[in-house]
Enzyme design. Structure first.
Site, mmCIF file in Angstrom:
data_model
loop_
_atom_site.group_PDB
_atom_site.id
_atom_site.type_symbol
_atom_site.label_atom_id
_atom_site.label_comp_id
_atom_site.label_asym_id
_atom_site.label_seq_id
_atom_site.Cartn_x
_atom_site.Cartn_y
_atom_site.Cartn_z
ATOM 1 N N ASP A 198 0.836 -1.193 0.000
ATOM 2 C CA ASP A 198 0.000 0.000 0.000
ATOM 3 C C ASP A 198 0.869 1.241 0.000
ATOM 4 O O ASP A 198 1.960 1.245 0.568
ATOM 5 C CB ASP A 198 -0.908 -0.008 1.238
ATOM 6 C CG ASP A 198 -2.124 0.885 1.058
ATOM 7 O OD1 ASP A 198 -2.184 1.581 0.042
ATOM 8 O OD2 ASP A 198 -3.002 0.883 1.939
ATOM 9 N N LYS A 209 -5.879 10.975 11.143
ATOM 10 C CA LYS A 209 -5.524 10.241 9.927
ATOM 11 C C LYS A 209 -6.433 10.574 8.746
ATOM 12 O O LYS A 209 -5.943 10.916 7.657
ATOM 13 C CB LYS A 209 -5.567 8.733 10.190
ATOM 14 C CG LYS A 209 -5.280 7.927 8.916
ATOM 15 C CD LYS A 209 -5.467 6.446 9.117
ATOM 16 C CE LYS A 209 -5.306 5.726 7.779
ATOM 17 N NZ LYS A 209 -5.512 4.281 7.890
ATOM 18 N N ASP A 241 -4.348 2.584 -4.937
ATOM 19 C CA ASP A 241 -2.908 2.690 -4.665
ATOM 20 C C ASP A 241 -2.388 1.511 -3.860
ATOM 21 O O ASP A 241 -1.263 1.537 -3.379
ATOM 22 C CB ASP A 241 -2.600 3.988 -3.925
ATOM 23 C CG ASP A 241 -3.247 4.044 -2.553
ATOM 24 O OD1 ASP A 241 -4.282 3.370 -2.367
ATOM 25 O OD2 ASP A 241 -2.731 4.752 -1.676
#
Length: 1215
Positions: A877, A946, A1105
């Protein structure tokens, strides 16, 4: 003289009347001229008036000069006479010529003065008026020119290479004509086209494609005379014939054996004059059935030796990022699939049968429960009712068609009557019953329900259209040959799947084309058709009131009812099922589920994407670029791109779709057991609705309750209903996923892929795919297995630690050491998931953790783990991928270090770094006495910040960031609820300040992109750009347009924000450009990685991604990934973007009379677009690729490019 002049004028008028064509005479006397045309006419008349005024001004100017000269001469002559008269005589004359009174004298003097000045004053007024009129003329001309330019740009955007236009009205007419052609109803099609052709205001709904549909119908019947008449209509409409037009004419000539060669030669000559050739016909036209043979017969009459020539091979892809990939392939051999040729052909036959049947019925995982007496009774009752409803709906549908037909005869407007004949009546009934079965207990919006049912009809019609055009046999022949490229028992090849399929299709040129040129149905048509079916259901579906009682009575009540609810202050029509139906369905727990065929994964490798219209499923219509219904500008933009410039995108999508999958059966069985045992909130397995809290009951007229208590009870009721609706939605979603997985448990399957308008790829099956939740990913494995090799087991262990969410800031060696120290817990979790220590349940991704535990246990217990065949996908990742791209674009060394673009001893965690920076700010403010900073002590952590850090690069605002942080604070049980708003407001400010300090170049680039999009959209254009992989992108954000559709139930307000005829939405355009641009770079990097992994023989798939491959190939994939990131960012991405935007939006100076506001805005936009943000020096820091090996620090290659690359990390290392 007057009589002679009158006779001449009368003669000329008669000659003009008889010389003009009939359509011109009809147009002259036609009074229904649109307001729009009338307004343009008035503007032109005003321009003519200005010209007249200007001519008159010149005339007055010359007259004034003459008057002044004459007055001056007379005055001089008088003075000369006075010199000859004596002074006394003059006085005497003056005294004898006194006026009668003083007023007359004063008046005469004033009159003389006015008479002397009137030419000059009068002329000055004309000059002023002329100047004003000239200024107004210039302004109106510029406004009209700009308006026409905008309309031309819009029309050009909504026009394909053949001249077909795709506005809503034009698509509706074309769809109507194509439906009539499908039904063979030539009369209705002809009446519709002539009705629109004869009315000037309605003729705008006709494009060349509409006339071609009619030509195609005449060609089938061999009526050459009607072909000629249609060509006359084309000439009257001032439309230029295209390839399809001439092809229909040639087809008609080929079907008439007595057609004269002179006529065919004249047709071919006319084609040549229009710049078309016979080869263009066979290369570009989409043939159906035997049309190709008929055209060829006509050509052979005058050119007996003619043979269709294949299109010349286009130039190789010239894009810098792909030039070496396509040019340096000598000796390379692409990987094969682990199937024999006969197995692949047998799988194709099965998949073809499923798609031809349109739907598939599978067993539900709830069917494994023991059947109780009540369950059996409810299932029988539901089956009986559905049989009765099927007959009722079938009869009602047949009775409603004559009523629609009678209205169609009285008015030739486009209606839905022919669309109700495209399928069998039973198919429409199946669509309605399928919609009834999928209706949730809380109901569904009438608009959404109508759209889904209309779309389902459209998809079935598309399959029927392909079956009728006789392409199934040709498709079978091509696929059987295509399977030779993929099968393991055939020779290797250096040909890509797209190239091989295209060559096979070119070789098999006889018969129909595999493409489709049907017009897409507009959204309004889809909803109108769906709402008609919903109206039938509302009116006809009834159930006995006491059906659940032992002795039901005969009173019938509606099964569905219509109501209005408020959503965000908007009144929305809802269709809700009766509680009786909901109760029967919940108690029955049906053993079968019915899905559309495209919902299921494919049983054979998908058709490779060879063009923007061909790929993915065998028969089911699939868009290359998924968009909202009715959005066509993306498709048209793709079709205008050179074929070779899209090869990289098409090959990447084909590669992703060619990955074969299978189900992890042991994990699936465990999940199904938990699902059928009331689920688990901790493990994210949704519980059944029976576990939902009860809805509070209260009497709103109870005098014992206060107003505040009643208000609170209403809120509690609304909250309980919302909870029940959410639980039902989550439960059904999990039921669909698990049931499909259980149905495919013994199969090998594939996920065809397409992309959104930014280039991000997605699997086409909507429910069960690897983009799903933790639960779905845990039950998916690669169908092909590979030995673990020397490092494969280590990568499995590192991947396991990443899934747990632990050791986020540890090096790879530290994570491997942690996994080795917990082998007992890993083996215990694999052997006793629920009876052991349950170590796996505390992980961030519990089900994937359990699946990985089982894989590690099997590998470690094998005799030689290096030879253990593993099917398990290992994830890698990105570290806050959006910030990685911004740091690379800006050459930001500090920011690059935070997101692992720089070599480090241990991986960096940008989220933890931001949390530490925010904590430092909080400590400082708390020391100053700030109360909210003191309250937040001990509550700032990685999880809180986050989501905001992750989404700030994708355009999240402070308001949106505050809501994200507020949600995280609410999840903390010990945080004081009264301070949530103040705390979230404070934290979002500190997060933005921290990011601004850490990423200096990011904000500058983001601001440049935002301001550029604002000025572009303000000028009336949508933002477009081209990715480094050659994919054209346009943002489909326009001002909302309302379409009012009338149904028997209610007026439907269809709101669309993608109509390119509307002005761009400036706010959405500017806010969306930075995130969409970064997403396009992200997708470019992924596609480059996919192509090069395929060339090296790796199995590769992605979740945006997050890249997946076998454990043994992780190191190779990491190197490919980094090399492609460096290769992409070594391109002048921002500079190329600036050049493209300048050429697109600033290529010509707008016409302005003066430097007004428009002029200044244009130059401001040109100056901004040309001013690329300053970036760091490319070689200021020799950033190498940090190696993704076990120690996490050694570079992969010392010969890496001089600037940065993305350090792809194992999954969840910094999540």
């Amino acid at each position: 003289m007057t009589c002679t002049t009158f006779s001449i004028h009368l003669f000329l008028s008669v000659v003009l009347v008889f010389s003009e064509n009939p359509w011109t005479r009809h147009r002259r006397h036609y009074s229904a001229i649109s307001r729009k045309e009338d307004g343009d006419k008035r503007v032109l008349e005003q321009y003519q008036l200005v010209d007249v005024l200007e001519a008159r001004m010149h005339q007055l100017q010359s007259d004034a000069v003459l008057d002044q000269k004459c007055s001056k001469v007379d005055f001089i002559s008088v003075l000369q006479g006075e010199k000859e008269i004596s002074h006394d005589q003059s006085q005497k004359a003056a005294s004898t010529t006194k006026p009668e009174n003083l007023k007359d004298c004063q008046a005469s003097k004033k009159g003389i003065a006015v008479d002397n000045l009137s030419p000059i004053t009068h002329t000055s007024r004309w000059f002023e008026k002329l100047a004003r009129e000239k200024c107004n003329k210039a302004k109106k001309q510029h406004a009209l020119r700009q308006k026409l330019s905008d309309k031309a740009d819009t029309a050009k955007l909504l026009e394909d290479r053949y001249g077909n236009q795709y506005s809503d009205s034009q698509l509706r007419v074309r769809s109507y004509l194509e439906a009539c052609m499908f039904l063979g109803d030539t009369e209705s099609a002809c009446q519709c086209l002539l009705h629109h052709h004869q009315h000037i205001a309605k003729r705008t709904a006709l494009c060349i494609g509409a006339y071609n549909v009619l030509l195609r119908m005449w060609a089938k019947k061999g009526l050459l005379s009607w072909i000629r008449r249609t060509f006359v209509l084309l000439e009257e409409a001032r439309l230029k014939p295209n390839v399809a037009t001439y092809c229909a004419a040639l087809e008609c000539m080929g079907r008439k054996s007595e057609c004269s060669p002179r006529v065919i030669s004249r047709c071919l000559q006319q084609m040549k004059q229009d710049g078309l050739s016979v080869d263009d016909v066979f290369r570009q036209y989409v043939f159906r059935q035997d049309e190709r043979a008929a055209v060829l017969r006509a050509v052979h009459v005058v050119q007996p030796n003619y043979k269709p020539r294949l299109a010349p091979e286009g130039p190789p892809c010239s894009l810098p990022l792909l030039k070496s990939f396509y040019s340096e392939r000598e000796g390379s051999r692409y990987p094969k699939m682990d199937f024999s040729l006969e197995e692949l052909r047998e799988r194709f036959s099965r998949q073809l049968a499923i798609e031809q049947s349109n739907t598939i019925t599978i067993a539900s995982v709830e069917a494994t429960k023991p059947i109780t007496e009540n369950m059996a009774r409810m299932r029988k009752l539901l089956e009986e009712q559905r049989g009765h409803w099927r007959g009722v709906l079938l009869q009602a549908l047949r009775n409603s068609k004559p009523l629609l037909h009678s209205s169609c005869l009285t008015s030739w407007r486009v209606n839905i009557y022919p669309f109700l004949w495209l399928l069998h009546d039973e198919d429409y009934v199946d669509v309605m019953l399928q919609g009834l079965a999928a209706l949730p207990p809380s109901g569904e919006s009438l608009l959404i329900m109508a759209r889904e049912m209309g779309t389902r009809v459209y998809n079935i019609y598309g399959i029927r259209q392909k079956k009728r055009s006789q392409l199934v046999n040709k498709l079978s022949r091509i696929y059987r040959s295509y399977a030779e490229l993929l099968a393991k028992d055939t020779k290797g090849s250096s040909t890509l799947p797209r190239e091989h399929w295209s060559s096979l299709e070119a070789e098999t040129h006889a018969g129909p084309s595999l493409l489709s040129d049907d017009a897409p149905w507009p959204l309004t048509l889809i909803i109108e058709l769906g709402s008609f079916l919903v109206d039938l259901m509302l009116r006809e579906l009834k159930v006995c009131k006491d059906i659940l009682s032992p002795s039901p009575e005969g009173t019938l009540i509606p099964v569905l009812y219509h109501m209005y609810v408020f959503r965000s202050n908007r009144q929305v029509g809802f269709i809700k099922p009766h509680p009786i139906l909901t109760h029967i369905q919940s108690e029955a727990m049906e053993a079968k589920l019915t899905f559309d065929s495209y919902v299921m994964p494919m049983l054979c490798p998908p058709v490779p994407w060879t063009s923007t219209k061909s790929g993915a499923y065998l028969l089911t219509p699939t868009k290359l670029m998924r968009t909202e219904e009715g959005t066509v500008q993306h498709q048209l933009l793709l079709e205008k791109v050179r074929d070779e410039d899209l090869h990289g995108v098409l090959d990447a999508l084909s590669q992703l779709g060619n990955c074969a999958w299978k189900v992890n059966k042991p994990v699936l069985d465990i999940i199904i057991s938990v699902f059928n045992n009331k689920g688990s909130e901790k493990l994210d397995v949704p519980p059944p609705v029976s576990e939902a809290p009860e809805i509070p009951c209260f009497n709103p007229h109870d005098q014992g309750l206060t107003m505040s208590e009643k208000a609170q009870l209403r809120r509690d009721v609304a909250k309980a209903k919302k909870t029940i609706a959410e639980m039902h939605s989550l439960r059904m979603d999990a039921l669909y996923k698990l049931s499909i997985a259980n149905h495919m448990r013994d199969e090998i399957f594939w996920f065809p892929h397409n992309m959104d308008f930014r280039g991000r790829t997605y699997p086409c099956p909507p429910y069960f795919n690897h983009l799903g939740s933790d639960l779905t990913r845990a039950i998916l494995m690669f169908a092909e297995g590979k030995p673990l090799g020397l490092k494969g087991l280590d990568w499995l262990k590192i991947h396991l630690v990443n899934l747990t969410g632990l050791k986020k800031r540890s090096s790879l060696a530290g994570r491997l050491e942690y996994a080795n120290s917990h082998m007992d817990d890993i083996l215990d979790s694999a052997d006793e998931p629920f009876a052991g220590r349950k170590w796996w349940m505390d992980a961030d991704e519990p089900w994937q953790t359990l699946a990985c535990c089982k894989e590690i246990a099997n590998a470690s217990r094998s005799p030689d783990h290096t030879k253990f065949i593993s099917h398990f996908p290992v994830h890698q990742d990105g570290s806050c991928n959006g910030l990685q791209h911004y740091a690379a674009l800006g050459r930001d060394v500090i920011g690059a270090t935070s997101v692992n673009l720089m070599p480090c001893e241990v991986p960096q965690d940008v989220y933890s770094s931001v949390a530490q920076q925010v904590e430092a700010f909080r400590t400082r403010d708390a020391a100053k006495g700030m109360k909210i900073a003191q309250v937040l002590e001990g509550f700032i952590n990685r999880k809180v910040v986050k989501q905001t850090v992750m989404t700030v690069v994708y355009g999240v605002t402070r308001y949106g960031g505050r809501l994200q942080i507020e949600k995280r604070l609410k999840e903390m049980d010990d945080f004081p609820k009264e301070h949530i708003w103040d705390a979230s407001q404070y934290l979002v400010q500190q997060v933005f300040c921290s990011l601004k300090e850490m990423f200096t170049g990011t904000r500058e680039i983001q601001d440049w992109l935002t301001e550029s999009a604002r000025l572009i959209s303000k000028s009336g254009n949508t933002v477009e750009w081209v990715t480094p992989l050659g994919l054209p992108i346009v943002q489909p954000y326009h001002r909302t347009k309302n379409h009012m559709l009338k149904s028997n139930t209610q007026l439907l307000n269809v709101q669309t924000s993608h109509d390119s005829q509307e002005k761009p939405d400036t706010v959405k355009q500017k806010n969306a450009f930075p995130p969409n641009f970064i997403h396009s770079l992200d997708s470019t990097h992924m596609m480059l990685t996919a192509l090069h992994c395929y060339s090296t023989g790796l199995t590769f798939v992605s979740v945006h991604d997050c890249f997946w491959t076998h454990a043994v190939d992780v190191d190779v994939m990491n190197k490919v990934c980094r090399d492609q990131f460096v290769s992409m960012h070594n391109q002048p991405i921002l500079q190329d973007l600036s050049r493209f935007l300048l050429k697109k939006y600033c290529s010509g100076l707008p016409y302005v009379h003066t430097k007004n506001k428009k002029f200044l805005e244009y130059w401001k936009m040109a100056e901004l677009l040309g001013k690329v943000p300053q970036t760091g020096e490319p070689n200021s820091a020799p950033l190498l690729l940090t190696g993704r090996v076990t120690d996490g620090s050694r570079p992969v290659s010392a010969a890496a490019p001089t600037w940065c690359s993305a350090q792809l990390r194992p999954s969840r290392a910094f999540s």
